[in-house]
Write a protein that holds these residues in place. Structure first.
Motif, PDB file in Angstrom:
ATOM      1  N   GLN A  30       0.827  -1.205   0.000  1.00 48.23           N
ATOM      2  CA  GLN A  30       0.000   0.000   0.000  1.00 48.23           C
ATOM      3  C   GLN A  30       0.867   1.263   0.000  1.00 48.23           C
ATOM      4  OE1 GLN A  30      -2.177  -0.981   3.560  1.00 48.23           O
ATOM      5  NE2 GLN A  30      -4.050  -1.395   2.408  1.00 48.23           N
ATOM      6  N   LEU A  31       1.901   1.262   0.818  1.00 50.16           N
ATOM      7  CA  LEU A  31       2.776   2.425   0.921  1.00 50.16           C
ATOM      8  C   LEU A  31       3.492   2.697  -0.395  1.00 50.16           C
ATOM      9  CD1 LEU A  31       3.721   4.580   2.912  1.00 50.16           C
ATOM     10  CD2 LEU A  31       5.572   3.056   3.571  1.00 50.16           C
ATOM     11  N   ILE A  32       4.004   1.665  -1.035  1.00 48.81           N
ATOM     12  CA  ILE A  32       4.698   1.827  -2.322  1.00 48.81           C
ATOM     13  C   ILE A  32       3.743   2.335  -3.398  1.00 48.81           C
ATOM     14  CG2 ILE A  32       5.820   0.540  -4.196  1.00 48.81           C
ATOM     15  CD1 ILE A  32       7.164  -1.129  -1.953  1.00 48.81           C
ATOM     16  N   SER A  33       2.474   1.922  -3.321  1.00 50.62           N
ATOM     17  CA  SER A  33       1.502   2.379  -4.312  1.00 50.62           C
ATOM     18  C   SER A  33       0.918   3.753  -3.979  1.00 50.62           C
ATOM     19  CB  SER A  33       0.381   1.353  -4.472  1.00 50.62           C
ATOM     20  OG  SER A  33      -0.408   1.296  -3.300  1.00 50.62           O
ATOM     21  N   GLY A  34       1.312   4.340  -2.839  1.00 50.80           N
ATOM     22  CA  GLY A  34       0.864   5.686  -2.495  1.00 50.80           C
ATOM     23  C   GLY A  34      -0.440   5.738  -1.723  1.00 50.80           C
ATOM     24  N   TYR A  35      -0.674   4.753  -0.887  1.00 50.42           N
ATOM     25  CA  TYR A  35      -1.932   4.693  -0.125  1.00 50.42           C
ATOM     26  C   TYR A  35      -1.649   4.368   1.332  1.00 50.42           C
ATOM     27  CZ  TYR A  35      -6.547   3.145   1.402  1.00 50.42           C
ATOM     28  OH  TYR A  35      -7.717   2.997   2.087  1.00 50.42           O
ATOM     29  N   ILE A  36      -2.222   5.158   2.225  1.00 58.72           N
ATOM     30  CA  ILE A  36      -2.168   4.891   3.667  1.00 58.72           C
ATOM     31  C   ILE A  36      -3.615   4.849   4.161  1.00 58.72           C
ATOM     32  CG2 ILE A  36      -1.426   5.728   5.928  1.00 58.72           C
ATOM     33  CD1 ILE A  36       0.887   7.165   4.481  1.00 58.72           C
ATOM     34  N   PRO A  37      -4.100   3.670   4.575  1.00 60.05           N
ATOM     35  CA  PRO A  37      -5.486   3.552   5.015  1.00 60.05           C
ATOM     36  C   PRO A  37      -5.809   4.381   6.266  1.00 60.05           C
ATOM     37  CG  PRO A  37      -4.532   1.375   4.638  1.00 60.05           C
ATOM     38  CD  PRO A  37      -3.431   2.366   4.548  1.00 60.05           C
ATOM     39  N   ARG A  38      -4.871   4.437   7.208  1.00 66.55           N
ATOM     40  CA  ARG A  38      -5.165   5.161   8.454  1.00 66.55           C
ATOM     41  C   ARG A  38      -3.872   5.682   9.079  1.00 66.55           C
ATOM     42  NH1 ARG A  38      -9.039   2.660  12.765  1.00 66.55           N
ATOM     43  NH2 ARG A  38     -10.489   3.463  11.246  1.00 66.55           N
ATOM     44  N   TYR A  39      -3.944   6.946   9.534  1.00 69.96           N
ATOM     45  CA  TYR A  39      -2.838   7.608  10.213  1.00 69.96           C
ATOM     46  C   TYR A  39      -3.419   8.222  11.481  1.00 69.96           C
ATOM     47  CZ  TYR A  39       0.899  11.041  11.021  1.00 69.96           C
ATOM     48  OH  TYR A  39       1.903  11.781  11.570  1.00 69.96           O
TER      49      TYR A  39
END
Length: 60
Positions: A14-23
């Protein structure tokens, strides 16, 4: 004494594809720009960003 906790819920793909579900960030006994906070908790969901800029060394 101030305490700050940061949690990033994602996986490598997810991080490599540019997505963070929750911060999530929480702070205890903190002063931010002159505002005294006893406790604050912030959650951001579904963050999307252009990850190719990071790998090229560009700023976001």
């Amino acid at each position: 004494m101030s305490q700050i906790e940061v949690k990033i819920q994602t996986n490598d793909k997810q991080l490599i594809s540019g997505y963070i579900p929750r911060y999530m960030i929480s702070a205890l006994n903190t002063i931010y720009q002159g505002i005294h906070l006893t406790y604050i908790e912030l959650t951001v969901e579904n963050i999307q960003f252009n990850s190719s800029h990071i790998f090229r060394g560009s700023s976001l």
